[in-house]
Design a protein around this motif. Structure first.
Motif, PDB file in Angstrom:
ATOM      1  N   SER A  99      27.494  23.896  26.464  1.00 38.48           N
ATOM      2  CA  SER A  99      26.275  23.556  25.730  1.00 38.48           C
ATOM      3  C   SER A  99      25.569  24.859  25.394  1.00 38.48           C
ATOM      4  CB  SER A  99      25.370  22.655  26.589  1.00 38.48           C
ATOM      5  OG  SER A  99      24.109  22.472  25.985  1.00 38.48           O
ATOM      6  N   PRO A 100      24.929  24.968  24.224  1.00 41.79           N
ATOM      7  CA  PRO A 100      24.257  26.214  23.846  1.00 41.79           C
ATOM      8  C   PRO A 100      23.170  26.604  24.840  1.00 41.79           C
ATOM      9  CG  PRO A 100      24.467  24.749  21.958  1.00 41.79           C
ATOM     10  CD  PRO A 100      24.858  23.953  23.161  1.00 41.79           C
ATOM     11  N   MET A 101      22.955  27.898  24.967  1.00 41.00           N
ATOM     12  CA  MET A 101      22.078  28.400  26.011  1.00 41.00           C
ATOM     13  C   MET A 101      20.630  27.908  25.921  1.00 41.00           C
ATOM     14  SD  MET A 101      19.867  31.097  27.019  1.00 41.00           S
ATOM     15  CE  MET A 101      20.232  32.576  26.073  1.00 41.00           C
ATOM     16  N   PRO A 102      19.957  27.979  24.767  1.00 43.85           N
ATOM     17  CA  PRO A 102      18.557  27.513  24.751  1.00 43.85           C
ATOM     18  C   PRO A 102      18.424  26.045  25.135  1.00 43.85           C
ATOM     19  CG  PRO A 102      19.042  28.815  22.796  1.00 43.85           C
ATOM     20  CD  PRO A 102      20.355  28.545  23.467  1.00 43.85           C
ATOM     21  N   LEU A 103      19.332  25.216  24.638  1.00 46.95           N
ATOM     22  CA  LEU A 103      19.304  23.793  24.945  1.00 46.95           C
ATOM     23  C   LEU A 103      19.568  23.556  26.433  1.00 46.95           C
ATOM     24  CD1 LEU A 103      19.060  20.916  23.748  1.00 46.95           C
ATOM     25  CD2 LEU A 103      21.551  20.952  23.450  1.00 46.95           C
ATOM     26  N   THR A 104      20.544  24.265  26.978  1.00 48.77           N
ATOM     27  CA  THR A 104      20.876  24.138  28.399  1.00 48.77           C
ATOM     28  C   THR A 104      19.701  24.560  29.265  1.00 48.77           C
ATOM     29  OG1 THR A 104      23.214  24.550  27.950  1.00 48.77           O
ATOM     30  CG2 THR A 104      22.471  24.875  30.209  1.00 48.77           C
ATOM     31  N   PHE A 105      19.062  25.651  28.898  1.00 47.71           N
ATOM     32  CA  PHE A 105      17.888  26.130  29.642  1.00 47.71           C
ATOM     33  C   PHE A 105      16.806  25.059  29.695  1.00 47.71           C
ATOM     34  CE2 PHE A 105      13.650  28.042  29.567  1.00 47.71           C
ATOM     35  CZ  PHE A 105      13.662  28.810  30.711  1.00 47.71           C
ATOM     36  N   ASN A 106      16.498  24.466  28.557  1.00 50.77           N
ATOM     37  CA  ASN A 106      15.423  23.469  28.499  1.00 50.77           C
ATOM     38  C   ASN A 106      15.742  22.242  29.332  1.00 50.77           C
ATOM     39  OD1 ASN A 106      13.816  25.028  26.790  1.00 50.77           O
ATOM     40  ND2 ASN A 106      14.740  24.166  24.940  1.00 50.77           N
ATOM     41  N   LYS A 107      16.984  21.790  29.297  1.00 55.11           N
ATOM     42  CA  LYS A 107      17.359  20.584  30.039  1.00 55.11           C
ATOM     43  C   LYS A 107      17.491  20.857  31.537  1.00 55.11           C
ATOM     44  CE  LYS A 107      19.727  18.317  26.173  1.00 55.11           C
ATOM     45  NZ  LYS A 107      21.006  17.769  25.661  1.00 55.11           N
TER      46      LYS A 107
ATOM     47  N   ILE B  42      17.111  31.373  38.762  1.00 57.95           N
ATOM     48  CA  ILE B  42      18.173  30.733  37.997  1.00 57.95           C
ATOM     49  C   ILE B  42      18.239  31.409  36.631  1.00 57.95           C
ATOM     50  CG2 ILE B  42      18.952  28.595  36.916  1.00 57.95           C
ATOM     51  CD1 ILE B  42      16.845  28.611  40.097  1.00 57.95           C
ATOM     52  N   ASP B  43      19.360  32.081  36.373  1.00 55.61           N
ATOM     53  CA  ASP B  43      19.574  32.822  35.133  1.00 55.61           C
ATOM     54  C   ASP B  43      20.517  32.057  34.214  1.00 55.61           C
ATOM     55  OD1 ASP B  43      18.252  35.548  35.309  1.00 55.61           O
ATOM     56  OD2 ASP B  43      19.358  35.537  37.200  1.00 55.61           O
ATOM     57  N   PHE B  44      20.257  32.142  32.910  1.00 56.30           N
ATOM     58  CA  PHE B  44      21.072  31.480  31.891  1.00 56.30           C
ATOM     59  C   PHE B  44      21.635  32.556  30.958  1.00 56.30           C
ATOM     60  CE2 PHE B  44      18.153  28.508  33.571  1.00 56.30           C
ATOM     61  CZ  PHE B  44      18.734  27.261  33.513  1.00 56.30           C
ATOM     62  N   LYS B  45      22.971  32.581  30.823  1.00 55.95           N
ATOM     63  CA  LYS B  45      23.639  33.590  30.004  1.00 55.95           C
ATOM     64  C   LYS B  45      24.504  32.906  28.955  1.00 55.95           C
ATOM     65  CE  LYS B  45      26.954  37.426  30.267  1.00 55.95           C
ATOM     66  NZ  LYS B  45      27.838  38.199  31.180  1.00 55.95           N
ATOM     67  N   ALA B  46      24.306  33.297  27.692  1.00 55.99           N
ATOM     68  CA  ALA B  46      25.111  32.728  26.609  1.00 55.99           C
ATOM     69  C   ALA B  46      26.539  33.252  26.699  1.00 55.99           C
ATOM     70  CB  ALA B  46      24.505  33.097  25.259  1.00 55.99           C
ATOM     71  N   LEU B  47      27.511  32.337  26.567  1.00 53.97           N
ATOM     72  CA  LEU B  47      28.928  32.670  26.584  1.00 53.97           C
ATOM     73  C   LEU B  47      29.532  32.384  25.206  1.00 53.97           C
ATOM     74  CD1 LEU B  47      30.004  31.065  30.005  1.00 53.97           C
ATOM     75  CD2 LEU B  47      29.419  33.472  29.567  1.00 53.97           C
ATOM     76  N   PRO B  48      30.681  32.971  24.899  1.00 55.34           N
ATOM     77  CA  PRO B  48      31.354  32.661  23.625  1.00 55.34           C
ATOM     78  C   PRO B  48      31.635  31.164  23.502  1.00 55.34           C
ATOM     79  CG  PRO B  48      32.345  34.587  24.657  1.00 55.34           C
ATOM     80  CD  PRO B  48      31.398  34.003  25.668  1.00 55.34           C
ATOM     81  N   GLY B  49      31.647  30.695  22.265  1.00 53.21           N
ATOM     82  CA  GLY B  49      31.956  29.287  22.014  1.00 53.21           C
ATOM     83  C   GLY B  49      30.800  28.348  22.258  1.00 53.21           C
ATOM     84  N   GLY B  50      29.581  28.877  22.287  1.00 53.97           N
ATOM     85  CA  GLY B  50      28.418  28.020  22.462  1.00 53.97           C
ATOM     86  C   GLY B  50      28.243  27.479  23.870  1.00 53.97           C
TER      87      GLY B  50
END
Length: 214
Positions: free
Chosen positions: A75-83, A162-170
């Motif tokens: 799941s994309p990082m901003p969306l994952t962070f919010n949820k 809790i850290d959120f890092k964007a990975l390739p492929g969304g």
């Protein structure tokens, strides 16, 4: 599910052994009003200073253990962070979490502060133990991470980042750094079971986010 039950119940045994007054009839929520629980939160804040991450002094009878766990979510990082950072989304993923009471929310700069109490109902020896965890969450939306400090009986303090890092492929990698502080006689038990419980919650949130449930 059995593993989650075992982890949560095991943690509760320590609390119940010291504070049997927390027991309540089956399926009962806490008898206190939200205002009374807010006052309890303030007392815990004033008494235990649970946002203080200073390690316990030698000979104090208290110890700290830090563990780190990660999960990759499709799941994309901003969306994952919010949820993921919305504790109300944890209800139903943690089988004992009944509700989250937000006592105060404010914003300082780009950081959102939330003072809250999580209410859990945990089966224990034929009854229900009502467990209250008083916490402060700090959401750093600009940096895509949040911190939570909490206190619960029997004088267990937990610090989380809790850290959120964007990975390739969304995709998104969520890494939780967990520091547990408790009496030295309980610290190994608290850290092992607390870490396992967070791992179970990570997997439940991953499944819910990827499936579109959240």
């Amino acid at each position: 599910m059995r593993k989650i039950l075992r982890v949560a119940a095991a943690h509760t045994f320590a609390a119940a052994a010291v504070f049997t007054a927390l027991s309540a009839p089956a399926n009962a929520d806490t008898p206190e009003s939200d205002a009374q629980i807010a006052a309890e939160w303030q007392t815990a804040w004033d008494t235990y200073h649970f946002t203080d991450t200073t390690p316990p002094a030698p000979g104090s009878g208290r110890s700290q253990i830090t563990n780190s766990i990660s999960v990759d979510i499709d799941s994309p990082m901003p969306l994952t962070f919010n949820k993921y950072s919305n504790f109300n989304n944890h209800i139903g993923k943690n089988p004992f979490l009944k509700r989250v009471i937000t006592h105060k929310e404010c914003k300082k700069g780009s950081t959102t502060y939330r003072n809250l109490t999580a209410i859990e109902e945990i089966p224990y020896e034929g009854t229900i133990v009502v467990s209250k965890t008083h916490a402060q969450q700090r959401l750093h939306r600009n940096g895509f991470y949040y911190e939570t400090d909490s206190w619960s009986e029997p004088n267990v303090v937990t610090h989380q980042k809790i850290d959120f890092k964007a990975l390739p492929g969304g995709k998104t990698r969520v890494t939780e750094k967990l520091t547990f502080e408790a009496d030295s006689s309980l610290i190994d038990f608290v850290a092992a079971n607390g870490t396992a419980s967070h791992q179970q919650l990570q997997q439940a949130l991953k499944q819910a986010i990827e499936s579109g449930e959240l």
